[in-house]
Design a protein around this motif. Structure first.
Motif, PDB file in Angstrom:
ATOM      1  N   SER A  57       0.824  -1.201   0.000  1.00  0.00           N
ATOM      2  CA  SER A  57       0.000   0.000   0.000  1.00  0.00           C
ATOM      3  C   SER A  57       0.861   1.254   0.000  1.00  0.00           C
ATOM      4  O   SER A  57       0.380   2.347  -0.292  1.00  0.00           O
ATOM      5  N   ASP A  93      -4.638 -10.955   7.524  1.00  0.00           N
ATOM      6  CA  ASP A  93      -5.599  -9.854   7.598  1.00  0.00           C
ATOM      7  C   ASP A  93      -6.295  -9.742   6.248  1.00  0.00           C
ATOM      8  O   ASP A  93      -5.725  -9.231   5.275  1.00  0.00           O
ATOM      9  N   THR A  95      -8.785  -7.887   5.443  1.00  0.00           N
ATOM     10  CA  THR A  95      -9.593  -6.673   5.417  1.00  0.00           C
ATOM     11  C   THR A  95      -9.717  -6.116   4.005  1.00  0.00           C
ATOM     12  O   THR A  95     -10.790  -5.703   3.568  1.00  0.00           O
ATOM     13  N   ASN A  96      -8.603  -6.092   3.272  1.00  0.00           N
ATOM     14  CA  ASN A  96      -8.612  -5.617   1.894  1.00  0.00           C
ATOM     15  C   ASN A  96      -7.517  -6.346   1.125  1.00  0.00           C
ATOM     16  O   ASN A  96      -6.755  -7.130   1.700  1.00  0.00           O
ATOM     17  N   TYR A  97      -7.433  -6.089  -0.188  1.00  0.00           N
ATOM     18  CA  TYR A  97      -6.502  -6.859  -1.009  1.00  0.00           C
ATOM     19  C   TYR A  97      -5.048  -6.569  -0.653  1.00  0.00           C
ATOM     20  O   TYR A  97      -4.177  -7.443  -0.793  1.00  0.00           O
ATOM     21  N   GLU A  98      -4.764  -5.368  -0.143  1.00  0.00           N
ATOM     22  CA  GLU A  98      -3.389  -5.025   0.196  1.00  0.00           C
ATOM     23  C   GLU A  98      -2.940  -5.721   1.478  1.00  0.00           C
ATOM     24  O   GLU A  98      -1.847  -6.300   1.533  1.00  0.00           O
ATOM     25  N   THR A  99      -3.776  -5.694   2.507  1.00  0.00           N
ATOM     26  CA  THR A  99      -3.402  -6.392   3.749  1.00  0.00           C
ATOM     27  C   THR A  99      -3.396  -7.902   3.532  1.00  0.00           C
ATOM     28  O   THR A  99      -2.591  -8.613   4.140  1.00  0.00           O
ATOM     29  N   LYS A 134      -1.762  -5.094  -9.449  1.00  0.00           N
ATOM     30  CA  LYS A 134      -2.634  -4.724  -8.348  1.00  0.00           C
ATOM     31  C   LYS A 134      -4.109  -4.883  -8.723  1.00  0.00           C
ATOM     32  O   LYS A 134      -4.934  -5.230  -7.870  1.00  0.00           O
ATOM     33  N   ASN A 138      -6.512  -7.381  -6.683  1.00  0.00           N
ATOM     34  CA  ASN A 138      -7.699  -6.755  -6.097  1.00  0.00           C
ATOM     35  C   ASN A 138      -8.965  -7.463  -6.566  1.00  0.00           C
ATOM     36  O   ASN A 138      -9.872  -7.741  -5.774  1.00  0.00           O
ATOM     37  N   PHE A 141      -9.251 -10.826  -4.888  1.00  0.00           N
ATOM     38  CA  PHE A 141      -9.641 -10.642  -3.487  1.00  0.00           C
ATOM     39  C   PHE A 141     -11.122 -10.296  -3.371  1.00  0.00           C
ATOM     40  O   PHE A 141     -11.845 -10.878  -2.553  1.00  0.00           O
ATOM     41  N   GLU A 142     -11.587  -9.344  -4.167  1.00  0.00           N
ATOM     42  CA  GLU A 142     -12.973  -8.899  -4.070  1.00  0.00           C
ATOM     43  C   GLU A 142     -13.942 -10.039  -4.353  1.00  0.00           C
ATOM     44  O   GLU A 142     -15.011 -10.137  -3.748  1.00  0.00           O
ATOM     45  N   SER A 145     -13.129 -12.838  -1.165  1.00  0.00           N
ATOM     46  CA  SER A 145     -12.845 -12.424   0.213  1.00  0.00           C
ATOM     47  C   SER A 145     -13.788 -13.053   1.235  1.00  0.00           C
ATOM     48  O   SER A 145     -13.365 -13.423   2.328  1.00  0.00           O
TER      49      SER A 145
END
Length: 323
Positions: A57, A93, A95-99, A134, A138, A141-142, A145
């Motif tokens: 990030s 984690d 929480t989002n694609y970066e973490t 990215k 992403n 992940f979306e 998740s």
């Protein structure tokens, strides 16, 4: 049954275990984006471990930067301590694609979740910009998740039960391996559903020729007389599902390790003790680079100073004398 790959692995995830050394080995294509590869042993180029260099990030992306997937091989692969993938998954984690990348996928890639990509996954011989990379991770992940969080939750419940965590006293005196097997058979936890869709590529004696074929027959026989496991047989596990590979790691750890899985009293992350079974702090790094073992010891000492007046007076006297 799938054959054991002997050349570059451009697709799929393969895992095998050295139970004597308490190591887990894996091979899979990775982008190695902001990831450093180091040798386990400086003199052995066949075994590598991975370390995240930078939080993605905080990386400036640009269309002029290009990355490419690097396929590992059975002979040059990645190695961790037994149970490491499980611990990393429990602590990830999502929480989002970066973490999610920073805490898990940087080391294990997306082969085990590529079915959740809304478009064709990029081939290993294709250069892409880090902007495109990215977008890919992403989108994966979306799409997946919710499943990642569900799997993580189920594995946490299973580990908590098997190792009596979070105040769980149910069958406290039973062996972890007994509780694990019984929980699968009785469907005590949804982890039982991850035990299918796993292929096992069986090791064979003919595959040992390169290593042992040139030894004299009498010498090899003598070695086997002394130890019939002198020639180790190592099966390789593969699956197209992340949940199923994590299940394999959990199964191998529970059945082949006397170590417990614990939760750190400082950060609450899962960890496997490295020195003593009664450890209460993990050695996982925090954002400031210090481990919980360092931070926890200082915190405990500070609390003791506050609780025990005599210790506080001793500390003051010691500092005065030292000065």
């Amino acid at each position: 049954m799938r054959e054991l790959p002997r050349a570059n692995i451009s697709e799929d995830f393969y895992m095998w275990f050295d139970l004597e050394e308490k190591k887990e080995h894996y091979a899979t294509p990775l982008y190695l984006y902001q990831v450093k590869r180091d040798r386990i042993n400086p003199s052995d180029e066949t075994k590598l471990y991975l370390k995240l260099k930078k939080d993605i990030s905080k990386v400036k992306t640009g269309k002029d930067k290009e990355v490419i997937r690097h396929p590992s091989t059975i002979y040059i692969h990645y190695v961790e301590s037994l149970g490491a993938m499980l611990i990393n998954f429990l602590n990830a984690d999502f929480t989002n694609y970066e973490t999610a990348y920073n805490t898990f996928f940087y080391a294990y890639g997306y082969e085990l979740v590529k079915d959740y990509a809304p478009y064709s996954y990029i081939k290993n011989d294709t250069y892409i910009t880090d902007v495109q990379l990215k977008k890919i991770i992403n989108d994966i992940f979306e799409t997946g998740s919710d499943r990642f969080i569900e799997w993580q939750d189920n594995f946490r419940k299973c580990v908590d039960f098997v190792y009596n965590l979070n105040g769980n006293e149910e069958l406290k005196n039973s062996k972890p391996s007994s509780k694990f097997i019984a929980s699968l058979v009785t469907h005590h936890n949804d982890v039982y559903s991850y035990s299918s869709d796993i292929e096992v590529i069986l090791d064979t004696y003919s595959d040992k020729y390169l290593k042992y074929g040139n030894q004299p027959l009498n010498k090899l026989t003598e070695e086997l007389d002394q130890d019939d496991s002198f020639i180790p047989m190592t099966n390789v596990y593969t699956s197209e599902k992340l949940s199923n590979i994590v299940f394999v790691v959990l199964e191998q750890f529970v059945k082949n390790s006397n170590l417990p899985i614990k939760q750190c009293q400082y950060c609450n992350r899962y960890f496997i003790p490295k020195i003593r079974q009664d450890e209460i702090y993990c050695d996982l790094p925090n954002e400031d680079g210090k481990s919980c073992r360092e931070k926890g010891a200082k915190q405990t000492y500070k609390q003791n100073l506050e609780k025990i007046p005599a210790l506080l007076e001793y500390r003051k006297a010691y500092q005065k004398k030292f000065m």
